[in-house]
Design a protein around this motif. Structure first.
Motif, short mmCIF file in Angstrom:
data_model
loop_
_atom_site.label_atom_id
_atom_site.label_comp_id
_atom_site.label_asym_id
_atom_site.label_seq_id
_atom_site.Cartn_x
_atom_site.Cartn_y
_atom_site.Cartn_z
N THR A 66 23.34 31.73 -8.85
CA THR A 66 23.99 30.44 -8.99
C THR A 66 23.00 29.40 -9.49
O THR A 66 21.78 29.61 -9.43
CB THR A 66 24.55 29.97 -7.63
OG1 THR A 66 23.45 29.72 -6.73
CG2 THR A 66 25.47 31.02 -7.02
N TRP A 67 23.51 28.28 -9.97
CA TRP A 67 22.59 27.26 -10.49
C TRP A 67 21.72 26.70 -9.36
O TRP A 67 20.56 26.34 -9.58
CB TRP A 67 23.35 26.15 -11.20
CG TRP A 67 24.14 25.21 -10.31
CD1 TRP A 67 25.47 25.26 -10.05
CD2 TRP A 67 23.63 24.06 -9.61
NE1 TRP A 67 25.84 24.22 -9.21
CE2 TRP A 67 24.74 23.48 -8.94
CE3 TRP A 67 22.38 23.48 -9.48
CZ2 TRP A 67 24.61 22.34 -8.14
CZ3 TRP A 67 22.24 22.34 -8.68
CH2 TRP A 67 23.34 21.78 -8.02
N GLN A 68 22.29 26.65 -8.13
CA GLN A 68 21.49 26.18 -7.00
C GLN A 68 20.31 27.12 -6.74
O GLN A 68 19.17 26.67 -6.53
CB GLN A 68 22.36 26.07 -5.74
CG GLN A 68 23.43 24.99 -5.82
CD GLN A 68 24.78 25.52 -6.30
OE1 GLN A 68 24.83 26.51 -7.05
NE2 GLN A 68 25.85 24.89 -5.87
N CYS A 96 17.70 26.78 -9.50
CA CYS A 96 16.84 25.61 -9.32
C CYS A 96 15.76 25.89 -8.29
O CYS A 96 14.60 25.47 -8.44
CB CYS A 96 17.68 24.40 -8.90
SG CYS A 96 18.62 23.64 -10.24
N GLU A 97 16.12 26.61 -7.23
CA GLU A 97 15.13 26.97 -6.22
C GLU A 97 14.06 27.89 -6.82
O GLU A 97 12.85 27.72 -6.55
CB GLU A 97 15.80 27.66 -5.03
CG GLU A 97 16.57 26.72 -4.11
CD GLU A 97 16.88 27.36 -2.77
OE1 GLU A 97 15.96 27.95 -2.16
OE2 GLU A 97 18.05 27.27 -2.33
N HIS A 101 10.17 26.79 -6.93
CA HIS A 101 9.18 27.59 -6.21
C HIS A 101 8.16 28.20 -7.16
O HIS A 101 6.97 28.29 -6.82
CB HIS A 101 9.88 28.69 -5.40
CG HIS A 101 10.42 28.23 -4.08
ND1 HIS A 101 9.61 27.96 -3.00
CD2 HIS A 101 11.70 27.99 -3.69
CE1 HIS A 101 10.37 27.57 -1.98
NE2 HIS A 101 11.63 27.57 -2.38
N SER A 102 8.61 28.60 -8.34
CA SER A 102 7.69 29.17 -9.32
C SER A 102 6.64 28.14 -9.73
O SER A 102 5.43 28.44 -9.80
CB SER A 102 8.46 29.65 -10.55
OG SER A 102 7.59 30.16 -11.53
N ALA A 137 10.17 23.99 1.19
CA ALA A 137 11.40 24.79 1.04
C ALA A 137 12.59 24.09 1.69
O ALA A 137 13.70 24.07 1.14
CB ALA A 137 11.20 26.17 1.64
N PHE A 138 12.37 23.50 2.86
CA PHE A 138 13.44 22.80 3.58
C PHE A 138 13.93 21.60 2.78
O PHE A 138 15.13 21.41 2.57
CB PHE A 138 12.92 22.36 4.95
CG PHE A 138 13.93 21.59 5.77
CD1 PHE A 138 15.04 22.22 6.32
CD2 PHE A 138 13.78 20.23 5.99
CE1 PHE A 138 15.97 21.52 7.08
CE2 PHE A 138 14.70 19.52 6.74
CZ PHE A 138 15.79 20.16 7.28
N GLY A 139 12.99 20.78 2.31
CA GLY A 139 13.37 19.60 1.54
C GLY A 139 14.04 19.95 0.23
O GLY A 139 14.96 19.25 -0.23
N LEU A 140 13.60 21.04 -0.40
CA LEU A 140 14.19 21.46 -1.66
C LEU A 140 15.65 21.84 -1.48
O LEU A 140 16.51 21.49 -2.30
CB LEU A 140 13.39 22.64 -2.23
CG LEU A 140 13.89 23.21 -3.57
CD1 LEU A 140 13.82 22.14 -4.66
CD2 LEU A 140 13.06 24.43 -3.96
N ARG A 141 15.94 22.53 -0.38
CA ARG A 141 17.34 22.89 -0.11
C ARG A 141 18.19 21.64 0.10
O ARG A 141 19.33 21.56 -0.38
CB ARG A 141 17.43 23.80 1.11
CG ARG A 141 16.95 25.23 0.86
CD ARG A 141 17.39 26.18 1.97
NE ARG A 141 16.83 25.79 3.25
CZ ARG A 141 15.67 26.21 3.73
NH1 ARG A 141 14.93 27.03 3.00
NH2 ARG A 141 15.24 25.82 4.92
N LEU A 142 17.65 20.66 0.81
CA LEU A 142 18.38 19.41 1.01
C LEU A 142 18.64 18.71 -0.32
O LEU A 142 19.74 18.18 -0.56
CB LEU A 142 17.59 18.48 1.94
CG LEU A 142 17.42 18.93 3.39
CD1 LEU A 142 16.62 17.89 4.17
CD2 LEU A 142 18.77 19.15 4.06
#
Length: 227
Positions: A93-95, A98-99, A103-104, A209-214
């Motif tokens: 998915t696009w979400q 983006c992750e 992360h890369s 990782a937490f903030g990126l998901r938000l």
């Protein structure tokens, strides 16, 4: 007495050096990246780099007008390590895509912690940086983002990664270790903080990782609303 020399004598005499031999650009950039990784941004000068290459600064000026252009090439070379194939992004998915992209890029900054601070005041526009920006914007447009939202989302994601990456720089020598400060707080003065002391400090990678998901969840809501 005549001072003229015969052609035979001229051929046998040593020729003047025409300067140091040229150094391939890829070797210069690789050496510059190593210098930056090992000694930091302040050490990345034309003189220091020439010494590492066992060459002269004139050799470097054949490729760069000055340190600023050298740094731009170094940054773009490092950003190439964050490349993600389009096929890998098309499979999620696009979400999730983006992750993967965020992360890369963050992992690259973690391997090269002195690079991120160089980007704080200057937006990278080298070929690898442009390709990554194009990839992210194309992904968002394809997923239904409007042009203004795609541009803003791409910029915000990049700033988010960069903001965390600047904290990866090695701390100053002798910096105090605050890892145990939470365990020694006065529970009467800071009852809430003490109650979560076993979970502090939050590791930077976990916080990232937490903030990126938000952030991505927030973008999902905005895109769904059509703004």
């Amino acid at each position: 007495m005549s001072t003229s020399r015969t052609s035979a004598e001229l051929e046998q005499s040593p020729r003047r050096s025409r300067g140091r031999p040229p150094v391939p650009l890829d070797r210069i950039i690789a050496t510059a990246v190593s210098l930056l990784d090992e000694e930091g941004a302040d050490a990345l000068s034309m003189r220091n780099l020439a010494q590492r290459l066992d060459s002269g600064t004139a050799t470097l000026y054949r490729h760069f007008t000055g340190r600023a252009q050298l740094v731009a090439h170094v940054i773009d070379s490092v950003l190439a390590e964050a490349h993600v194939d389009d096929d890998a992004l098309d499979a999620v998915t696009w979400q999730q895509a983006c992750e993967v992209l965020a992360h890369s890029l963050f992992d690259v900054f973690r391997r090269h912690p002195h690079v991120a601070p160089l980007l704080v005041e200057k937006i990278p526009t080298g070929p690898n940086a442009m390709a990554q920006r194009e990839q992210t914007i194309a992904l968002l447009l394809k997923s239904g983002f409007t042009a203004p939202l795609a541009a803003q989302a791409c910029a915000t994601l990049a700033r988010y990664v960069l903001g965390f990456a600047t904290q990866l720089s090695p701390p100053d020598a002798g910096a105090a270790d605050h890892g145990e400060v939470w365990q020694t707080l006065d529970p009467q003065a800071y009852p809430a903080t003490v109650s979560v002391a076993d979970h502090l400090p939050v590791p930077l990678e976990q916080e990232f990782a937490f903030g990126l998901r938000l952030l991505i969840n927030g973008l999902s809501q905005v895109a769904h609303q059509g703004n």
